[in-house]
Design a protein around this motif. Structure first.
Motif, PDB file in Angstrom:
ATOM      1  N   ALA A  54     122.158  -4.342 117.464  1.00 49.11           N
ATOM      2  CA  ALA A  54     122.925  -3.788 118.575  1.00 49.11           C
ATOM      3  C   ALA A  54     124.381  -4.232 118.438  1.00 49.11           C
ATOM      4  O   ALA A  54     124.674  -5.216 117.751  1.00 49.11           O
ATOM      5  CB  ALA A  54     122.315  -4.251 119.891  1.00 49.11           C
ATOM      6  N   HIS A  56     125.200  -0.950 118.111  1.00 49.74           N
ATOM      7  CA  HIS A  56     125.066   0.364 117.467  1.00 49.74           C
ATOM      8  C   HIS A  56     123.833   0.346 116.578  1.00 49.74           C
ATOM      9  O   HIS A  56     123.926   0.476 115.367  1.00 49.74           O
ATOM     10  CB  HIS A  56     126.325   0.692 116.668  1.00 49.74           C
ATOM     11  CG  HIS A  56     127.595   0.619 117.468  1.00 49.74           C
ATOM     12  ND1 HIS A  56     127.877   1.488 118.492  1.00 49.74           N
ATOM     13  CD2 HIS A  56     128.637  -0.251 117.396  1.00 49.74           C
ATOM     14  CE1 HIS A  56     129.047   1.168 119.016  1.00 49.74           C
ATOM     15  NE2 HIS A  56     129.529   0.115 118.375  1.00 49.74           N
ATOM     16  N   SER A  57     122.699   0.180 117.200  1.00 47.73           N
ATOM     17  CA  SER A  57     121.451   0.073 116.451  1.00 47.73           C
ATOM     18  C   SER A  57     121.034   1.432 115.900  1.00 47.73           C
ATOM     19  O   SER A  57     120.946   2.415 116.637  1.00 47.73           O
ATOM     20  CB  SER A  57     120.351  -0.490 117.348  1.00 47.73           C
ATOM     21  OG  SER A  57     119.147  -0.608 116.625  1.00 47.73           O
ATOM     22  N   GLN A  58     120.813   1.492 114.584  1.00 42.86           N
ATOM     23  CA  GLN A  58     120.345   2.701 113.940  1.00 42.86           C
ATOM     24  C   GLN A  58     119.338   2.326 112.861  1.00 42.86           C
ATOM     25  O   GLN A  58     119.325   1.191 112.367  1.00 42.86           O
ATOM     26  CB  GLN A  58     121.507   3.477 113.300  1.00 42.86           C
ATOM     27  CG  GLN A  58     122.420   4.168 114.312  1.00 42.86           C
ATOM     28  CD  GLN A  58     123.489   4.991 113.616  1.00 42.86           C
ATOM     29  OE1 GLN A  58     124.433   4.448 113.059  1.00 42.86           O
ATOM     30  NE2 GLN A  58     123.339   6.302 113.638  1.00 42.86           N
ATOM     31  N   GLN A 103     124.234  -7.739 110.100  1.00 37.68           N
ATOM     32  CA  GLN A 103     124.077  -6.472 110.807  1.00 37.68           C
ATOM     33  C   GLN A 103     122.655  -5.941 110.744  1.00 37.68           C
ATOM     34  O   GLN A 103     122.356  -4.903 111.328  1.00 37.68           O
ATOM     35  CB  GLN A 103     125.044  -5.432 110.231  1.00 37.68           C
ATOM     36  CG  GLN A 103     126.513  -5.727 110.513  1.00 37.68           C
ATOM     37  CD  GLN A 103     127.421  -4.627 109.993  1.00 37.68           C
ATOM     38  OE1 GLN A 103     126.957  -3.622 109.470  1.00 37.68           O
ATOM     39  NE2 GLN A 103     128.729  -4.821 110.129  1.00 37.68           N
TER      40      GLN A 103
END
Length: 246
Positions: A54, A56-58, A103
């Protein structure tokens, strides 16, 4: 009762202070993420799924291209497995993504690399093909770079003024064969230019008068260009005051 409350607070604080490793599956005895990534790095060519942290979690799926244990970066080729097997002989361009360890929230091993575990046989089948390093070409590039650095060092006058270095660089730029000898410039291996490096400061032997006159003309021309450039720079740097009378 107070003692029980204090003990409960210590228990909650301990839970909050315990960091999450983000490893899948998550267990209390799981090693740090770096250890898992290093183990995964032995399976180059495996299909994996990576979920980023998080905010921008993808989630990305791809073929493990490499893991750098020094920079702690994972690189994957996000092309589909079917696209990568269209041609086994012609190298296909990849769609690569790199993920720093910090990340990565979690990863999942979807399938082992073809050709065996622990990366055996994967270098020979990697796409694009991993070719033999041309050592001679690397040595030549290194030599060219070293020679260029040595030339730059030789062209850097020792104990000379900024103006003198600018004159030297200007003559060098227009391909006048020139070098330093202490604080003097030597042009064409025949003409000595002494400080303060004006036309009248050029000296040459009697049989080099034609070269001497040519060096004088070129030197004065370059000095004039440098002076004009300095005048323009000073004029541009001079602040313009407010106009009087509106």
């Amino acid at each position: 009762m107070a003692e029980g409350k204090a003990e409960g607070k210590r228990s909650v604080a301990g839970k909050i202070a315990t960091p999450k490793t983000g490893v899948t599956p998550a267990t209390s005895s799981a090693p740090p993420m770096m250890d898992h990534l290093e183990a995964l790095g032995k399976s180059i060519g495996a299909r994996i799924k990576i979920t980023t942290a998080a905010p921008h979690s993808q989630t990305y799926e791809g073929t493990l291209f490499t893991y750098c244990p020094i920079l702690h970066i994972v690189a994957i080729d996000t092309r589909s497995a079917s696209d990568q097997t269209i041609s086994a002989t012609v190298p296909q361009p990849g769609d690569y993504r790199m993920f720093p360890e910090k990340q990565i929230q979690s990863f999942q091993l979807l399938s082992r690399a073809k050709g065996g575990d622990a990366g055996h046989g994967t270098l020979a089948t990697a796409q694009p093909a991993i070719r033999r390093v041309d050592i001679k070409r690397l040595e030549l590039r290194a030599k060219v770079k070293i020679d260029r650095l040595k030339e730059e060092e030789r062209d850097n006058g020792k104990g000379v003024s900024k103006e003198a270095q600018a004159i030297f660089d200007s003559l060098k730029r227009i391909n006048v064969p020139i070098r330093w000898h202490n604080q003097e410039m030597i042009a064409h291996d025949a003409i000595i230019i002494s400080p303060p490096y004006r036309g009248e400061d050029c000296k040459g032997s009697q049989d080099k008068q034609e070269v001497l006159n040519r060096v004088k003309r070129v030197l004065e021309g370059e000095r004039k260009k440098l002076k004009e450039k300095d005048d323009r720079d000073r004029k541009a740097a001079t602040p313009v005051g407010p106009r009087k009378g509106g």
